[in-house]
Write a protein that holds these residues in place. Structure first.
Motif, PDB file in Angstrom:
ATOM      1  N   VAL A 116      21.458   8.058  32.122  1.00 17.00           N
ATOM      2  CA  VAL A 116      22.856   7.922  31.714  1.00 17.00           C
ATOM      3  C   VAL A 116      23.717   8.869  32.539  1.00 17.00           C
ATOM      4  CG1 VAL A 116      24.453   8.347  29.802  1.00 17.00           C
ATOM      5  CG2 VAL A 116      22.347   7.089  29.395  1.00 17.00           C
ATOM      6  N   LYS A 117      23.232  10.092  32.749  1.00 18.65           N
ATOM      7  CA  LYS A 117      23.992  11.059  33.552  1.00 18.65           C
ATOM      8  C   LYS A 117      24.166  10.555  34.986  1.00 18.65           C
ATOM      9  CE  LYS A 117      22.683  15.157  30.938  1.00 18.65           C
ATOM     10  NZ  LYS A 117      21.928  16.423  30.955  1.00 18.65           N
ATOM     11  N   LYS A 118      23.096  10.007  35.564  1.00 20.85           N
ATOM     12  CA  LYS A 118      23.152   9.492  36.929  1.00 20.85           C
ATOM     13  C   LYS A 118      24.121   8.319  37.026  1.00 20.85           C
ATOM     14  CE  LYS A 118      20.210   7.757  40.630  1.00 20.85           C
ATOM     15  NZ  LYS A 118      18.838   7.376  41.017  1.00 20.85           N
ATOM     16  N   ALA A 119      24.071   7.409  36.034  1.00 26.26           N
ATOM     17  CA  ALA A 119      24.968   6.251  36.035  1.00 26.26           C
ATOM     18  C   ALA A 119      26.419   6.703  35.885  1.00 26.26           C
ATOM     19  CB  ALA A 119      24.593   5.296  34.908  1.00 26.26           C
ATOM     20  N   LEU A 120      26.661   7.719  35.063  1.00 23.90           N
ATOM     21  CA  LEU A 120      28.014   8.230  34.875  1.00 23.90           C
ATOM     22  C   LEU A 120      28.523   8.863  36.168  1.00 23.90           C
ATOM     23  CD1 LEU A 120      30.381   8.781  32.988  1.00 23.90           C
ATOM     24  CD2 LEU A 120      29.261  10.915  32.338  1.00 23.90           C
ATOM     25  N   LYS A 121      27.644   9.599  36.846  1.00 19.53           N
ATOM     26  CA  LYS A 121      28.017  10.220  38.119  1.00 19.53           C
ATOM     27  C   LYS A 121      28.387   9.156  39.144  1.00 19.53           C
ATOM     28  CE  LYS A 121      26.274  13.296  41.699  1.00 19.53           C
ATOM     29  NZ  LYS A 121      25.118  14.040  42.197  1.00 19.53           N
ATOM     30  N   GLN A 122      27.584   8.092  39.247  1.00 21.25           N
ATOM     31  CA  GLN A 122      27.880   7.010  40.186  1.00 21.25           C
ATOM     32  C   GLN A 122      29.191   6.323  39.829  1.00 21.25           C
ATOM     33  OE1 GLN A 122      24.418   4.512  40.044  1.00 21.25           O
ATOM     34  NE2 GLN A 122      23.313   5.687  41.611  1.00 21.25           N
ATOM     35  N   HIS A 123      29.432   6.154  38.537  1.00 20.07           N
ATOM     36  CA  HIS A 123      30.669   5.509  38.086  1.00 20.07           C
ATOM     37  C   HIS A 123      31.876   6.357  38.479  1.00 20.07           C
ATOM     38  CE1 HIS A 123      33.457   3.250  35.630  1.00 20.07           C
ATOM     39  NE2 HIS A 123      33.808   4.377  35.007  1.00 20.07           N
ATOM     40  N   LEU A 124      31.770   7.675  38.283  1.00 16.16           N
ATOM     41  CA  LEU A 124      32.881   8.554  38.625  1.00 16.16           C
ATOM     42  C   LEU A 124      33.133   8.566  40.135  1.00 16.16           C
ATOM     43  CD1 LEU A 124      32.235  11.548  36.207  1.00 16.16           C
ATOM     44  CD2 LEU A 124      34.003   9.788  36.025  1.00 16.16           C
ATOM     45  N   GLU A 125      32.058   8.527  40.928  1.00 12.87           N
ATOM     46  CA  GLU A 125      32.216   8.465  42.382  1.00 12.87           C
ATOM     47  C   GLU A 125      32.900   7.176  42.799  1.00 12.87           C
ATOM     48  OE1 GLU A 125      28.263   8.949  43.889  1.00 12.87           O
ATOM     49  OE2 GLU A 125      28.250  11.116  43.515  1.00 12.87           O
ATOM     50  N   THR A 126      32.541   6.070  42.181  1.00 11.69           N
ATOM     51  CA  THR A 126      33.156   4.779  42.483  1.00 11.69           C
ATOM     52  C   THR A 126      34.630   4.794  42.124  1.00 11.69           C
ATOM     53  OG1 THR A 126      31.044   3.692  42.021  1.00 11.69           O
ATOM     54  CG2 THR A 126      32.992   2.289  42.084  1.00 11.69           C
ATOM     55  N   VAL A 127      34.971   5.344  40.978  1.00  7.01           N
ATOM     56  CA  VAL A 127      36.373   5.444  40.556  1.00  7.01           C
ATOM     57  C   VAL A 127      37.149   6.319  41.516  1.00  7.01           C
ATOM     58  CG1 VAL A 127      37.892   6.303  38.739  1.00  7.01           C
ATOM     59  CG2 VAL A 127      35.891   4.961  38.137  1.00  7.01           C
ATOM     60  N   ALA A 128      36.542   7.434  41.960  1.00  4.58           N
ATOM     61  CA  ALA A 128      37.222   8.340  42.903  1.00  4.58           C
ATOM     62  C   ALA A 128      37.495   7.625  44.229  1.00  4.58           C
ATOM     63  CB  ALA A 128      36.394   9.595  43.116  1.00  4.58           C
ATOM     64  N   LEU A 129      36.528   6.818  44.698  1.00  2.78           N
ATOM     65  CA  LEU A 129      36.726   6.069  45.935  1.00  2.78           C
ATOM     66  C   LEU A 129      37.852   5.049  45.798  1.00  2.78           C
ATOM     67  CD1 LEU A 129      33.037   5.459  47.119  1.00  2.78           C
ATOM     68  CD2 LEU A 129      34.752   6.916  48.200  1.00  2.78           C
ATOM     69  N   LEU A 130      37.920   4.396  44.649  1.00  2.00           N
ATOM     70  CA  LEU A 130      38.974   3.395  44.420  1.00  2.00           C
ATOM     71  C   LEU A 130      40.340   4.046  44.348  1.00  2.00           C
ATOM     72  CD1 LEU A 130      37.240   1.060  41.801  1.00  2.00           C
ATOM     73  CD2 LEU A 130      37.709   0.574  44.213  1.00  2.00           C
ATOM     74  N   GLU A 131      40.416   5.254  43.792  1.00  2.00           N
ATOM     75  CA  GLU A 131      41.706   5.948  43.691  1.00  2.00           C
ATOM     76  C   GLU A 131      42.194   6.420  45.060  1.00  2.00           C
ATOM     77  OE1 GLU A 131      41.256   9.070  40.814  1.00  2.00           O
ATOM     78  OE2 GLU A 131      41.337   7.669  39.134  1.00  2.00           O
ATOM     79  N   ASN A 132      41.254   6.758  45.939  1.00  2.00           N
ATOM     80  CA  ASN A 132      41.634   7.237  47.283  1.00  2.00           C
ATOM     81  C   ASN A 132      42.150   6.110  48.168  1.00  2.00           C
ATOM     82  OD1 ASN A 132      40.957   9.849  46.668  1.00  2.00           O
ATOM     83  ND2 ASN A 132      38.869   9.675  47.460  1.00  2.00           N
ATOM     84  N   LYS A 133      41.812   4.880  47.904  1.00  4.71           N
ATOM     85  CA  LYS A 133      42.243   3.758  48.744  1.00  4.71           C
ATOM     86  C   LYS A 133      43.652   3.416  48.506  1.00  4.71           C
ATOM     87  CE  LYS A 133      37.822   1.632  49.464  1.00  4.71           C
ATOM     88  NZ  LYS A 133      37.035   0.444  49.374  1.00  4.71           N
TER      89      LYS A 133
END
Length: 133
Positions: A116-133
């Motif tokens: 769950v922690k790993k999936a949450l980390k990946q989700h947050l990274e994906t959200v951060a990438l989307l916000e930077n675009k």
């Protein structure tokens, strides 16, 4: 330690049967399904909550009282068991079941927690990438 069939042991450990079993040797009132009640000393309780009484008074639905030396009541005929006010329910159950045991750590739950922690980390990274675009 409770001795009986596996089904009786299951009922003993997963229902309030252990509380009724702790009442052995005490005078208790038990209401029956036919609106009668029994006041007497519990001598034995089995794994299906069948109760054996000694030195009891049986009161039928019409109010007639009968004294008996011994009586056996099937668990399916019991509606309610009156617990004495002087008895602490929680401490009696703990005492009857042998006290509290240390909790067993479920290794699968720990692994799921890491996932769950790993999936949450990946989700947050994906959200951060989307916000930077």
């Amino acid at each position: 330690m409770f001795v009986g069939t596996p089904k009786e042991k299951f009922f003993y450990h997963n229902t309030l049967l252990c509380l009724v079993r702790a009442l052995r040797g005490q005078n208790v009132t038990v209401d029956l399904r036919n609106d009668a009640y029994i006041c007497g000393n519990i001598s034995n309780v089995d794994g299906f909550m069948n109760i054996s009484f000694t030195n009891l008074v049986y009161c039928d639905p019409q109010g007639n009282e009968y004294s008996f030396e011994n009586l056996f009541v099937q668990g399916r005929n019991i509606r309610y068991v009156h617990i004495p006010e002087s008895m602490s329910v929680v401490s009696t159950i703990k005492k009857e079941l042998g006290g509290s045991k240390k909790p067993v750590v479920d290794k699968k739950a720990v692994n799921e927690s890491r996932k769950v922690k790993k999936a949450l980390k990946q989700h947050l990274e994906t959200v951060a990438l989307l916000e930077n675009k």
